[in-house]
Design a protein around this motif. Structure first.
Motif, short mmCIF file in Angstrom:
data_model
loop_
_atom_site.label_atom_id
_atom_site.label_comp_id
_atom_site.label_asym_id
_atom_site.label_seq_id
_atom_site.Cartn_x
_atom_site.Cartn_y
_atom_site.Cartn_z
N VAL A 1 0.83 -1.21 0.00
CA VAL A 1 0.00 0.00 0.00
C VAL A 1 0.87 1.26 0.00
O VAL A 1 0.59 2.22 -0.71
CB VAL A 1 -0.95 0.00 1.22
CG1 VAL A 1 -1.68 1.32 1.35
CG2 VAL A 1 -1.93 -1.15 1.13
N ASP A 2 1.93 1.26 0.80
CA ASP A 2 2.76 2.45 0.98
C ASP A 2 3.88 2.59 -0.06
O ASP A 2 4.43 3.67 -0.22
CB ASP A 2 3.41 2.43 2.37
CG ASP A 2 2.41 2.57 3.48
OD1 ASP A 2 1.33 3.14 3.26
OD2 ASP A 2 2.71 2.11 4.60
N ALA A 3 4.22 1.50 -0.73
CA ALA A 3 5.38 1.53 -1.63
C ALA A 3 5.33 2.64 -2.67
O ALA A 3 6.33 3.35 -2.85
CB ALA A 3 5.58 0.17 -2.29
N PRO A 4 4.21 2.85 -3.36
CA PRO A 4 4.23 3.91 -4.38
C PRO A 4 4.52 5.30 -3.82
O PRO A 4 5.40 6.00 -4.33
CB PRO A 4 2.83 3.84 -5.00
CG PRO A 4 2.39 2.43 -4.76
CD PRO A 4 2.98 2.06 -3.42
N ILE A 5 3.83 5.70 -2.77
CA ILE A 5 4.02 7.06 -2.24
C ILE A 5 5.36 7.21 -1.52
O ILE A 5 6.05 8.21 -1.68
CB ILE A 5 2.83 7.50 -1.34
CG1 ILE A 5 2.94 8.98 -0.98
CG2 ILE A 5 2.73 6.66 -0.09
CD1 ILE A 5 2.74 9.93 -2.12
N LEU A 6 5.74 6.21 -0.72
CA LEU A 6 7.00 6.34 0.00
C LEU A 6 8.20 6.21 -0.92
O LEU A 6 9.22 6.88 -0.72
CB LEU A 6 7.06 5.33 1.16
CG LEU A 6 6.10 5.62 2.31
CD1 LEU A 6 6.17 4.52 3.37
CD2 LEU A 6 6.36 6.99 2.93
N SER A 7 8.10 5.40 -1.96
CA SER A 7 9.18 5.32 -2.95
C SER A 7 9.34 6.65 -3.68
O SER A 7 10.46 7.12 -3.90
CB SER A 7 8.91 4.20 -3.96
OG SER A 7 8.95 2.94 -3.33
N SER A 8 8.21 7.26 -4.00
CA SER A 8 8.23 8.57 -4.66
C SER A 8 8.89 9.61 -3.75
O SER A 8 9.71 10.42 -4.20
CB SER A 8 6.79 8.98 -5.00
OG SER A 8 6.75 10.30 -5.47
N MET A 9 8.54 9.59 -2.48
CA MET A 9 9.16 10.52 -1.52
C MET A 9 10.65 10.27 -1.39
O MET A 9 11.44 11.22 -1.31
CB MET A 9 8.50 10.39 -0.15
CG MET A 9 7.18 11.09 -0.04
SD MET A 9 6.67 11.01 1.70
CE MET A 9 4.90 11.06 1.47
N ALA A 10 11.04 8.99 -1.33
CA ALA A 10 12.46 8.65 -1.21
C ALA A 10 13.24 9.15 -2.42
O ALA A 10 14.36 9.67 -2.28
CB ALA A 10 12.63 7.15 -1.02
#
Length: 97
Positions: free
Chosen positions: A52-61
């Motif tokens: 669930v978090d991978a797309p947004i947190l990867s984008s932030m990273a």
């Protein structure tokens, strides 16, 4: 050798931008190279971001990697989301110390 507690890690993430950035970078580094490229979780191996978090947190990273900072809105969301990775972050912090 210092042993961090989950509560200490949680507090540091909430209060310290440098720790927040380090936590985001460390979890992103735990994603496989393939997952980093796609911004998704493919392997359910208990490390890195969940599906669930991978797309947004990867984008932030990636944004953090390019700019060296997160916006205030990004920081607020990252703090909220990274709390659920507290056990993993505590384990990683204790491996590093």
């Amino acid at each position: 050798m210092r042993t961090w507690t989950e509560e200490e890690i949680k507090t540091l993430i909430q209060e310290n931008d440098k720790v927040l950035y380090g936590a985001l970078r460390k979890l992103y580094a735990e994603q496989t190279a393939d997952e980093q490229v796609d911004g998704n979780t493919k392997e359910h191996n208990g490390v890195g971001f969940n599906g669930v978090d991978a797309p947004i947190l990867s984008s932030m990273a990636e944004f953090l990697k390019k700019t060296g900072f997160l916006t205030s809105k990004q920081k607020a969301l990252a703090r909220k989301k990274l709390i659920k990775y507290n056990k993993q972050l505590t384990r990683l912090a204790n491996q590093a110390s």
